[in-house]
Design a protein around this motif. Structure first.
Motif, PDB file in Angstrom:
ATOM      1  N   UNK A  85      22.033  -6.147  22.121  1.00 20.31           N
ATOM      2  CA  UNK A  85      21.590  -5.154  22.623  1.00 20.31           C
ATOM      3  C   UNK A  85      20.649  -5.499  23.773  1.00 20.31           C
ATOM      4  N   UNK A 110      21.106  -8.388  25.108  1.00 18.49           N
ATOM      5  CA  UNK A 110      22.553  -9.100  26.366  1.00 18.49           C
ATOM      6  C   UNK A 110      22.737  -7.752  27.286  1.00 18.49           C
ATOM      7  N   UNK A 111      23.418  -6.339  26.868  1.00 19.37           N
ATOM      8  CA  UNK A 111      23.277  -5.163  27.371  1.00 19.37           C
ATOM      9  C   UNK A 111      22.382  -5.584  28.113  1.00 19.37           C
ATOM     10  N   UNK A 112      21.015  -5.298  28.012  1.00 16.08           N
ATOM     11  CA  UNK A 112      19.724  -5.071  28.737  1.00 16.08           C
ATOM     12  C   UNK A 112      19.560  -5.729  29.366  1.00 16.08           C
ATOM     13  N   UNK A 113      19.508  -7.122  29.267  1.00 14.55           N
ATOM     14  CA  UNK A 113      19.501  -7.954  30.226  1.00 14.55           C
ATOM     15  C   UNK A 113      20.755  -8.082  31.450  1.00 14.55           C
ATOM     16  N   UNK A 114      21.963  -7.418  31.029  1.00 11.72           N
ATOM     17  CA  UNK A 114      22.982  -7.613  31.450  1.00 11.72           C
ATOM     18  C   UNK A 114      23.356  -6.887  33.369  1.00 11.72           C
ATOM     19  N   UNK A 119      19.565  -6.934  34.483  1.00 12.69           N
ATOM     20  CA  UNK A 119      18.727  -7.394  35.389  1.00 12.69           C
ATOM     21  C   UNK A 119      17.529  -7.647  35.270  1.00 12.69           C
ATOM     22  N   UNK A 120      17.725  -6.604  33.184  1.00 15.04           N
ATOM     23  CA  UNK A 120      15.891  -6.718  32.634  1.00 15.04           C
ATOM     24  C   UNK A 120      15.537  -7.877  31.887  1.00 15.04           C
ATOM     25  N   UNK A 121      14.343  -8.346  32.653  1.00 16.36           N
ATOM     26  CA  UNK A 121      14.058  -9.648  31.794  1.00 16.36           C
ATOM     27  C   UNK A 121      14.465  -9.708  30.511  1.00 16.36           C
ATOM     28  N   UNK A 122      14.137 -10.622  29.801  1.00 15.70           N
ATOM     29  CA  UNK A 122      14.484 -10.875  28.149  1.00 15.70           C
ATOM     30  C   UNK A 122      13.122  -9.958  27.302  1.00 15.70           C
ATOM     31  N   UNK A 136      11.331  -8.177  28.728  1.00 20.29           N
ATOM     32  CA  UNK A 136      11.216  -6.359  28.854  1.00 20.29           C
ATOM     33  C   UNK A 136      12.046  -5.491  28.041  1.00 20.29           C
ATOM     34  N   UNK A 157      11.597  -3.514  24.937  1.00 21.00           N
ATOM     35  CA  UNK A 157      11.884  -1.588  25.257  1.00 21.00           C
ATOM     36  C   UNK A 157      12.687  -1.063  23.271  1.00 21.00           C
ATOM     37  N   UNK A 158      13.085  -2.233  23.802  1.00 18.51           N
ATOM     38  CA  UNK A 158      14.108  -2.919  21.911  1.00 18.51           C
ATOM     39  C   UNK A 158      13.329  -1.949  21.146  1.00 18.51           C
TER      40      UNK A 158
END
Ligand SMILES: Nc1ncnc2c1ncn2[C@@H]1O[C@H](COP(=O)(O)OP(=O)(O)O)[C@@H](O)[C@H]1O
Ligand SMILES: [Mg+2]
Lengths: 435, 260
Positions: free
Chosen positions: A387, A389-393, A395-398, A400, A404-405
């Motif tokens: 999850x 990896x998906x969000x960061x891919x 552009x979202x920072x770790x 953030x 979100x999660x």
């Protein structure tokens, strides 16, 4: 083993307190009886948490006097933000042990709705309060802490909704803990008579001034035939406060009780939430979120017990544990013999954010009837790296992405809180706690 | 702005097993490249490694985006540098709405105080969702949660169109799609096509290429690019399968882990 603990209050203190309040005899004698029992009764035994060394009984003052608020305008910002000042016509604010503000709309008064602090209610509506106060939902002599509660109750609210009265607007209570020496023995009693409906939402707030303290809360909800009660709460007591909180409901025939509980205390906490589905076709639903941090130890036991035929009980708990916090989540679905066609469902999910955090989810089904349905799901896990990896891919920072999660994990419960201001408060507390 | 993505001698391991054994590729913006190949030949590994999947270890090689080695960047930095990966199996994230997620993604590329206005965001989102024939309610649903396979793929393309990266790597964006969904997804990719956008499409079916004409086609086997050509290569694969390549190169088992 029962260790004899000397209580910081004796019979004289309790008698004097009761007299000073001008309490009716039934309450004075209930207190004294309870005090005698509190000495000998053992502590409760929350499954999987050892509490023998916790401080539930030692506090500096039984009651303190705090300044009341003159009007809504005078409220501190921390409280104001919880309240829709324009619209909230039904509000009780308590500061430590002092009833600090009370409003109830003329319309509700005219319909016979009662909403006032618990000690005033005991004087002004003795027949109602005596009938329900620790007689049915929670009993005085269950253990040391219920007895101590009955002996020392020094705050809380009483809400009565007469037959056939349906209240659309939520009734709100705010309990402020901002005196370093104040102990809180808060009792909330909600009685919804036949065919009535009401939403009650409470917030417990503490300031940093509160270092070491004791809070003992009992809430009783009585939903009579075909009544509907929604009970929302955000508990946010300080790190130094040891809390015992017991919220229980009794659901009559065709009635429904919904709980939405945000358990955000920073201190050690024992929480029990029980719904007794007595009547046929009764319905109980508990949604709970927890965030644990620091070194705090907590135990959340949620119980729905079915006696009524066709009764339905649902438990959903989501907890996030960080730092070295540890929490036990016990979920009990109990179906008694004769409760045919009952359905008991529960789900507990724990998300661990650090190596040292501990979380334990124990689903328990106890079933004495054949013709029923039941189910449970429980998991303890970590934030899914896929999850992130998906969000960061995208552009979202770790940081953030984790935020979100975590918020997403708690959202299904947060979104159920019935007052926008309280929902926002819970989101903000979560934000602060998971940072 | 024209950009280039150069993959040089890339070797990738997972749990100690070498999957990619020296991949070389050069992509330019303005072009659409396609990687084809049977299952288990390392295509997804290549895509994931470029984006920075935590499970893969790069043991050798470089991936240069406009001369900068992205392998030294965190995943979010790679995205901000201009890379995008539409995943073969997108994650589901409870409690985070599609719209909130997309706005966070867009704002992550902007300075504080320069965030996209809500109005502008909604306008753009609605426009793109309509273009992709998506139900507008999907914006308020939790990210990918309970989405059908086809809805997930459309949602990946929606993100591509909203984020507008320099390079999009699309891993099996066509798998599991019915013909209508395939057309919609292709329409989205063709819409993105242009001077400033480069694309690497990974697929093992040629049917997507009925709607998108590639500039270059590469075939992967045993963790390497074993053949490259123009669109005609895809047509020949469609007509004859992969056996002729295997014969040409003396490969018996094309999957990773088998040596030629
Ligand atoms: N997460 C993983 N863990 C272990 N092995 C993996 C993982 N991902 C891929 N592999 C292995 O790497 C090889 C190539 O897989 P993949 O890159 O997914 O191929 P393709 O996308 O071409 O079908 C396969 O042998 C597969 O088993
Ligand atoms: Mg693949």
């Amino acid at each position: 083993m029962t260790t004899q603990i000397k209580l910081p209050v004796d019979q004289q203190t309790v008698e004097a307190f009761s007299q000073r309040n001008g309490e009716p005899n039934w309450l004075s004698s209930l207190r004294l009886d309870a005090l005698a029992k509190a000495v000998d009764l053992p502590l409760p035994k929350p499954d999987k948490t050892k509490i023998a060394k916790w401080n539930f009984t030692q506090f500096a003052n039984h009651t303190v006097d705090s300044t009341a608020y003159g009007s809504l305008e005078e409220l501190p910002e921390s409280i104001k933000s919880l309240i829709d000042v324009e619209k909230q016509g039904n509000l009780y604010i308590q500061r430590n042990n002092t009833p600090a503000l009370l409003t109830l709309s003329e319309d509700l008064k005219a319909q016979g709705v009662i909403f006032t602090d618990i000690l005033t209610a005991a004087k002004e509506h003795p027949e109602l309060v005596e009938k329900y106060f620790m007689t049915d939902a929670v009993k005085v002599d269950e253990h040391k802490l219920t007895a101590l509660h009955a002996a020392l109750v020094n705050g809380g609210a009483f809400l009565y909704v007469p037959k056939n009265v349906e209240i659309a607007e939520p009734i709100q209570a705010v309990y402020v803990h901002d005196h370093p020496g104040a102990a809180l023995f808060n009792h909330v009693l909600v009685v919804a008579d036949d065919n009535s409906s009401v939403t009650y939402v409470e917030s417990y707030l503490a300031t940093d001034d509160v270092k070491e303290s004791v809070v003992n809360i009992v809430s009783e909800v009585i939903a009579k035939q075909n009544a509907r009660v929604v009970y929302g709460a955000v508990d946010n007591l300080s790190a130094g406060t040891t809390t015992y909180v017991n919220r229980r409901g009794i659901a009559g025939r065709d009635s429904r009780i919904d709980w939405a509980l945000g358990m955000m205390n920073d201190g050690d906490t024992i929480s029990e939430n029980t719904t007794k589905l007595i009547g046929d076709n009764s319905f109980g639903d508990t949604k709970m979120v927890v965030v644990g941090r620091g070194n705090q130890k907590q135990n959340f036991t949620t119980n729905i017990t079915h006696w009524g035929k066709n009764s339905e009980g649902y438990i959903l708990k989501h907890g996030v544990m960080k730092d070295a916090a540890s929490s036990i989540f016990n979920g009990i679905g109990k179906i008694e013999h004769g409760a045919t066609k009952a359905n008991a469902e529960q789900e507990s999910r724990v998300l661990m954010l650090s190596e040292k955090a501990r979380g334990d989810a124990n689903p328990i089904l106890l079933i004495d009837e054949d013709d029923v349905t039941a189910g449970h799901a429980a998991s303890v896990g970590r934030v899914d790296p896929m999850q992130l990896f998906y969000l960061m891919s995208r552009g979202i920072s770790q940081h953030e992405a984790e935020r979100l999660v975590i918020h997403g994990f708690l959202a299904p419960v947060v979104s159920k809180l019935p007052i926008e201001g309280v929902r926002r408060q819970l989101s903000e507390v979560i934000e602060r706690k998971v940072q | 702005m024209a950009s280039t993505l150069i993959i040089k001698d890339l070797h990738v391991e997972i749990e100690g097993k070498e999957i990619l054994k020296g991949v070389n590729l050069e992509l330019d913006s303005g072009k659409i490249h396609v990687i084809m190949g049977p299952n288990g030949t390392g295509k997804s590994t290549l895509a994931s490694a470029i984006m920075g999947h935590p499970k893969f270890d790069i043991t050798k090689g470089e991936v240069l985006l406009n001369g900068e080695n992205v392998l030294e960047m965190e995943v979010d930095e790679r995205a901000q540098a201009g890379l995008f990966l539409a995943m073969q199996y997108p994650s589901e994230i409870t409690g985070v709405t599609n719209a909130d997620f997309l706005r966070s993604a867009i704002n992550s590329r902007r300075e504080e105080g320069q965030e996209i206005s809500l109005m502008k965001f909604i306008k753009e989102l609605d426009k793109n969702m309509e273009f992709l024939e998506m139900d507008l309610n999907m914006a308020q649903r939790y990210l990918n949660e309970g989405f059908s396979g086809g809805e997930k793929k459309r949602n990946e393309i929606l993100q591509l169109m909203m984020i507008k990266p320099d390079f999009g790597i699309l891993d099996e964006i066509d798998s599991g799609l019915d013909i209508d969904a395939l057309k919609v997804v292709s329409k989205g990719i063709n819409q993105m096509r242009g001077e400033d956008f480069g694309c690497l499409i990974i697929t093992h079916y040629q049917r997507l290429l009925n709607y998108i004409t590639p500039d270059a086609v590469h075939v992967m086997m045993q963790g390497r690019v074993v053949k490259s050509g123009g669109p005609e290569l895809a047509h020949r694969l469609e007509a004859e399968g992969y056996d002729w390549i295997k014969q040409e190169l003396g490969i018996e088992d094309e999957t990773v882990g088998q040596e030629a």
